[in-house]
Design an enzyme around this catalytic site. Structure first.
Site, PDB file in Angstrom:
ATOM      1  N   CYS A  33       0.829  -1.231   0.315  1.00 43.58           N
ATOM      2  CA  CYS A  33       0.112  -0.152   0.018  1.00 43.58           C
ATOM      3  C   CYS A  33       0.881   1.230  -0.212  1.00 43.58           C
ATOM      4  O   CYS A  33       0.507   2.235  -0.828  1.00 43.58           O
ATOM      5  CB  CYS A  33      -0.970   0.042   1.187  1.00 43.58           C
TER       6      CYS A  33
HETATM    7  N1  LIG Z   1      -4.927  -4.285   4.866  1.00 39.59           N
HETATM    8  C1  LIG Z   1      -4.170  -3.628   4.025  1.00 39.59           C
HETATM    9  O1  LIG Z   1      -4.147  -2.487   3.939  1.00 39.59           O
HETATM   10  C2  LIG Z   1      -3.369  -4.294   2.915  1.00 39.59           C
HETATM   11  C3  LIG Z   1      -2.989  -5.539   3.032  1.00 39.59           C
HETATM   12  N2  LIG Z   1      -1.959  -6.159   2.372  1.00 39.59           N
HETATM   13  C4  LIG Z   1      -1.378  -7.642   2.460  1.00 39.59           C
HETATM   14  O2  LIG Z   1      -2.486  -8.245   2.052  1.00 39.59           O
HETATM   15  C5  LIG Z   1      -2.633  -9.646   2.965  1.00 39.59           C
HETATM   16  C6  LIG Z   1      -4.055  -9.688   3.694  1.00 39.59           C
HETATM   17  O3  LIG Z   1      -4.126  -8.569   4.451  1.00 39.59           O
HETATM   18  P1  LIG Z   1      -5.300  -8.222   5.290  1.00 39.59           P
HETATM   19  O4  LIG Z   1      -6.690  -8.811   4.567  1.00 39.59           O
HETATM   20  O5  LIG Z   1      -5.435  -7.078   5.553  1.00 39.59           O
HETATM   21  O6  LIG Z   1      -5.273  -9.092   6.525  1.00 39.59           O
HETATM   22  P2  LIG Z   1      -6.356  -9.671   7.573  1.00 39.59           P
HETATM   23  O7  LIG Z   1      -5.406 -10.005   8.811  1.00 39.59           O
HETATM   24  O8  LIG Z   1      -7.306  -8.963   7.650  1.00 39.59           O
HETATM   25  O9  LIG Z   1      -6.612 -11.161   6.849  1.00 39.59           O
HETATM   26  C7  LIG Z   1      -5.808 -12.079   6.475  1.00 39.59           C
HETATM   27  C8  LIG Z   1      -6.414 -13.458   6.011  1.00 39.59           C
HETATM   28  O10 LIG Z   1      -5.403 -14.487   5.871  1.00 39.59           O
HETATM   29  C9  LIG Z   1      -5.861 -15.559   6.476  1.00 39.59           C
HETATM   30  N3  LIG Z   1      -4.868 -16.612   7.139  1.00 39.59           N
HETATM   31  C10 LIG Z   1      -4.315 -16.240   8.280  1.00 39.59           C
HETATM   32  N4  LIG Z   1      -3.425 -17.303   8.477  1.00 39.59           N
HETATM   33  C11 LIG Z   1      -3.557 -18.019   7.452  1.00 39.59           C
HETATM   34  C12 LIG Z   1      -2.959 -19.355   7.164  1.00 39.59           C
HETATM   35  N5  LIG Z   1      -1.910 -19.873   8.035  1.00 39.59           N
HETATM   36  N6  LIG Z   1      -3.357 -19.841   6.096  1.00 39.59           N
HETATM   37  C13 LIG Z   1      -4.298 -19.607   5.094  1.00 39.59           C
HETATM   38  N7  LIG Z   1      -4.605 -18.129   5.268  1.00 39.59           N
HETATM   39  C14 LIG Z   1      -4.619 -17.574   6.414  1.00 39.59           C
HETATM   40  C15 LIG Z   1      -7.057 -15.192   7.478  1.00 39.59           C
HETATM   41  O11 LIG Z   1      -8.302 -15.881   7.141  1.00 39.59           O
HETATM   42  P3  LIG Z   1      -8.535 -17.133   8.179  1.00 39.59           P
HETATM   43  O12 LIG Z   1      -8.060 -17.213   9.323  1.00 39.59           O
HETATM   44  O13 LIG Z   1     -10.155 -17.393   8.065  1.00 39.59           O
HETATM   45  O14 LIG Z   1      -7.883 -18.163   7.069  1.00 39.59           O
HETATM   46  C16 LIG Z   1      -7.642 -13.802   6.735  1.00 39.59           C
HETATM   47  O15 LIG Z   1      -8.757 -14.205   5.815  1.00 39.59           O
HETATM   48  C17 LIG Z   1      -1.675  -9.386   3.721  1.00 39.59           C
HETATM   49  O16 LIG Z   1      -0.423  -9.955   3.316  1.00 39.59           O
HETATM   50  C18 LIG Z   1      -1.294  -7.811   4.052  1.00 39.59           C
HETATM   51  O17 LIG Z   1       0.012  -7.723   4.354  1.00 39.59           O
HETATM   52  C19 LIG Z   1      -1.460  -5.505   1.357  1.00 39.59           C
HETATM   53  C20 LIG Z   1      -1.643  -4.186   1.197  1.00 39.59           C
HETATM   54  C21 LIG Z   1      -2.714  -3.420   1.931  1.00 39.59           C
HETATM   55  C1  LIG Z   2      -0.939  -0.240   9.886  1.00 40.26           C
HETATM   56  C2  LIG Z   2      -0.151  -1.359   9.215  1.00 40.26           C
HETATM   57  O1  LIG Z   2       0.284  -1.966  10.223  1.00 40.26           O
HETATM   58  N1  LIG Z   2       0.109  -1.385   8.153  1.00 40.26           N
HETATM   59  C3  LIG Z   2       0.902  -2.294   7.411  1.00 40.26           C
HETATM   60  C4  LIG Z   2       0.973  -2.061   5.974  1.00 40.26           C
HETATM   61  C5  LIG Z   2       1.576  -3.343   5.349  1.00 40.26           C
HETATM   62  C6  LIG Z   2       0.671  -4.205   4.680  1.00 40.26           C
HETATM   63  O2  LIG Z   2      -0.695  -4.118   4.356  1.00 40.26           O
HETATM   64  O3  LIG Z   2       1.310  -4.988   4.149  1.00 40.26           O
HETATM   65  P1  LIG Z   2       2.289  -5.546   3.004  1.00 40.26           P
HETATM   66  O4  LIG Z   2       3.547  -5.456   3.533  1.00 40.26           O
HETATM   67  O5  LIG Z   2       1.637  -6.735   2.434  1.00 40.26           O
HETATM   68  O6  LIG Z   2       1.917  -4.272   2.092  1.00 40.26           O
HETATM   69  C7  LIG Z   2       2.389  -2.164   8.191  1.00 40.26           C
HETATM   70  O7  LIG Z   2       2.721  -1.095   8.028  1.00 40.26           O
HETATM   71  O8  LIG Z   2       2.965  -3.052   8.046  1.00 40.26           O
END
Ligand SMILES: NC(=O)C1=CN([C@@H]2O[C@H](COP(=O)(O)OP(=O)(O)OC[C@H]3O[C@@H](n4cnc5c(N)ncnc54)[C@H](OP(=O)(O)O)[C@@H]3O)[C@@H](O)[C@H]2O)C=CC1
Ligand SMILES: CC(=O)N[C@@H](CCC(=O)OP(=O)(O)O)C(=O)O
Length: 345
Positions: A149
Site C-alpha cells: 500500500c
Molecule cells: N490491509 C491492507 O491495507 C493491506 C494488506 N496487504 C496484504 O494483504 C494480505 C491480507 O491483508 P489483510 O486482509 O489486511 O489481513 P487480515 O489479517 O485482515 O486477513 C488475513 C487473511 O489471511 C487468512 N489467514 C491467516 N492465516 C492463514 C494461514 N495460515 N493460512 C491461510 N490463510 C490464513 C485469514 O483468514 P482465516 O483465518 O479465515 O484463514 C484472513 O482471511 C497481507 O499479506 C497484507 O500484508 C497489502 C496491502 C494493503
Molecule cells: C497499519 C499497518 O500495520 N500497516 C501495514 C501495511 C503493510 C501491509 O498491509 O502489508 P504489505 O506488507 O503486504 O503491504 C504495515 O505498516 O506493515
C-alpha cells in the site's frame, strides 16, 4: 472468468468480494479460509448478504486450480510464500497481495521480513504489479506480486520525476501516514481502540518492510537511485494513506515544467488524477475508490519539490489494484468493475 479468493475473511479478501460482486466478467467460484471453513462469509461480515449462500471452503490447492482460472491470495506474509508455489504447481494463475514475492533478492526479503524467502525461481518469475508502470506484458504472467500500500502511493508520486529528471534520489524523504485497516482485521494491542483513538503514532521506525520494495523499484527506474528515508505513522482513521514526499531538485526545473511532466506522464492513466495547481488531496477524497490523487508544490526558497499522494489502502493499495492487474492479465479494460466513485464524506 472464474476466480477463487483465499483469505476471504480478512479485510483485503472482503474488499475483493465487494469489488468482484459487481465485476461483469468474473464469477467468484470459491471463498477460502484456513480457520473458518464450513462457515459462511456472513458469519464474518453480516452485511455481505449477497454472498450469504456461499460456504467458506478449506484451502485445497488442487481443487482451487481445478475450479478457477485465477486465485487471489489475500493472506499474510509467510503464509503466501508457502501457499502460492503450491497453487502455481497445480497450474493456476495467482495474484498475491502479500509482500512475499515483491522483492527479487531473497537476502533482502530475509533481512526485512525476518522469515525464509520463497524459491528464487518463483521470485524471478513474479511480475511486480504496479499497474500504471508495468514493465512487461502481464497477459502471460503466472504470478503477479501486488505492490504494498505505501509503495503504491509513494511510487506513483515519484515515478515521473525519478524516470525523467536528473534528481538526486538520495535526497528523497517519504513521510507516510496510514489508517488502521492497514494492519488487517486481527486484534492486536497496537491498533486497539483506546491505543489508537485520539492518538497519532510513528511505528516500524527505520525498519519498515516497504523500504526495500520502494528502493528496488526506484533503482530499476534510475540507476542513481539508492537508499531513501521512509517514515510511517498510524492515524486514527479507518482507511487511507497519505504520503508527503520531499526531493531536492536540479535548478533547471520550474513549477510549470513539473506540472506538465506529471500531466503528460499520467494522461492515459484513468486511476491517477493530478490535482489543480495549488490544491491538495485528502484521504477521504479517494475513500473506497481505486484512485490515486497527486499534488505537487515547488518550494523556490528551499529548491525542494513536495509531492502529496493519497490512496485508499484497501483499494488502490490492495484489492482494487489486484483487480486492475487481473483485468490486465485477462486482456479486459483495466477499469472494468473498478469505476467506483469515492465515498464522501
Ligand atoms: N490491509 C491492507 O491495507 C493491506 C494488506 N496487504 C496484504 O494483504 C494480505 C491480507 O491483508 P489483510 O486482509 O489486511 O489481513 P487480515 O489479517 O485482515 O486477513 C488475513 C487473511 O489471511 C487468512 N489467514 C491467516 N492465516 C492463514 C494461514 N495460515 N493460512 C491461510 N490463510 C490464513 C485469514 O483468514 P482465516 O483465518 O479465515 O484463514 C484472513 O482471511 C497481507 O499479506 C497484507 O500484508 C497489502 C496491502 C494493503
Ligand atoms: C497499519 C499497518 O500495520 N500497516 C501495514 C501495511 C503493510 C501491509 O498491509 O502489508 P504489505 O506488507 O503486504 O503491504 C504495515 O505498516 O506493515
Amino acid at each position: 472468468m472464474k476466480a477463487a479468493i483465499v483469505g476471504a475473511t480478512g479485510y483485503g479478501g472482503a474488499e475483493l468480494i465487494r469489488i468482484l460482486q459487481q465485476h461483469p466478467e468474473v464469477t467468484v467460484q470459491s471463498y477460502h479460509s484456513s480457520s473458518q471453513w464450513g462457515g459462511s462469509i456472513v458469519d464474518s461480515y453480516p452485511h455481505m448478504q449477497a454472498v450469504s449462500g456461499k460456504e467458506l471452503k478449506a484451502i485445497s490447492h488442487e481443487q482451487i486450480a481445478q475450479d478457477a482460472d485465477l486465485a487471489f491470495t489475500a493472506t499474510p506474509s509467510g503464509v503466501s510464500s508457502k501457499l502460492v508455489p503450491e497453487l502455481l504447481k497445480h497450474g493456476i494463475r495467482v495474484i498475491d497481495l502479500s509482500g512475499d514475492f515483491r522483492l527479487k533478492d531473497p537476502r533482502q526479503y530475509e533481512a526485512w521480513y525476518n522469515s525464509k524467502a520463497p524459491d528464487e525461481v518463483i521470485l524471478e518469475e513474479a511480475v511486480y504489479g504496479l499497474a500504471e508502470w508495468l514493465d512487461t506484458d502481464v497477459r502471460n504472467a503466472q504470478l503477479i506480486a501486488n505492490p504494498g500500500c505505501y509503495p503504491t502511493a509513494a511510487l506513483l508520486g515519484l515515478a515521473p520525476l525519478v524516470k525523467h529528471l536528473p534528481i538526486d534520489p538520495a535526497s528523497i524523504i517519504i513521510d507516510a501516514k496510514t489508517g488502521v485497516s492497514g494492519a488487517g482485521r486481527k486484534a492486536v494491542p497496537v491498533t486497539h481502540y483506546t491505543e489508537m483513538n485520539d492518538n497519532l503514532k510513528i511505528y516500524k521506525v527505520l525498519e519498515h518492510q516497504h523500504t526495500p520494495e520502494i528502493e528496488q523499484v526506484l533503482s530499476g527506474w534510475n540507476s542513481n537511485a539508492g537508499t531513501i528515508t521512509f517514515s510511517t505513522h498510524l492515524v486514527p482513521m479507518t482507511r487511507g494513506i497519505m504520503t508527503t514526499i520531499y526531493i531536492d531538485v536540479p535548478e533547471s526545473i520550474t513549477a510549470e515544467k513539473l506540472f506538465e511532466l506529471y500531466q503528460e506522464s499520467y494522461k492515459d492513466c484513468y486511476f491517477v488524477r493530478i490535482r489543480k495547481k495549488g490544491t491538495y488531496p485528502s484521504t477521504k477524497e479517494v475513500y473506497g475508490s481505486n484512485f490515486c490523487d497527486l499534488s505537487l508544490a515547488y518550494d523556490e526558497r528551499t529548491n525542494r519539490i513536495m509531492i502529496v499522494s493519497v490512496i485508499d489502502n484497501l483499494v488502490k493499495g490492495a484489492a482494487g489494484q489486484a483487480v486492475q492487474n487481473m483485468n490486465r492479465m485477462f486482456g479486459i479494460d483495466e477499469k472494468t468493475g473498478l469505476d467506483l466513485a469515492p465515498v464522501y464524506p
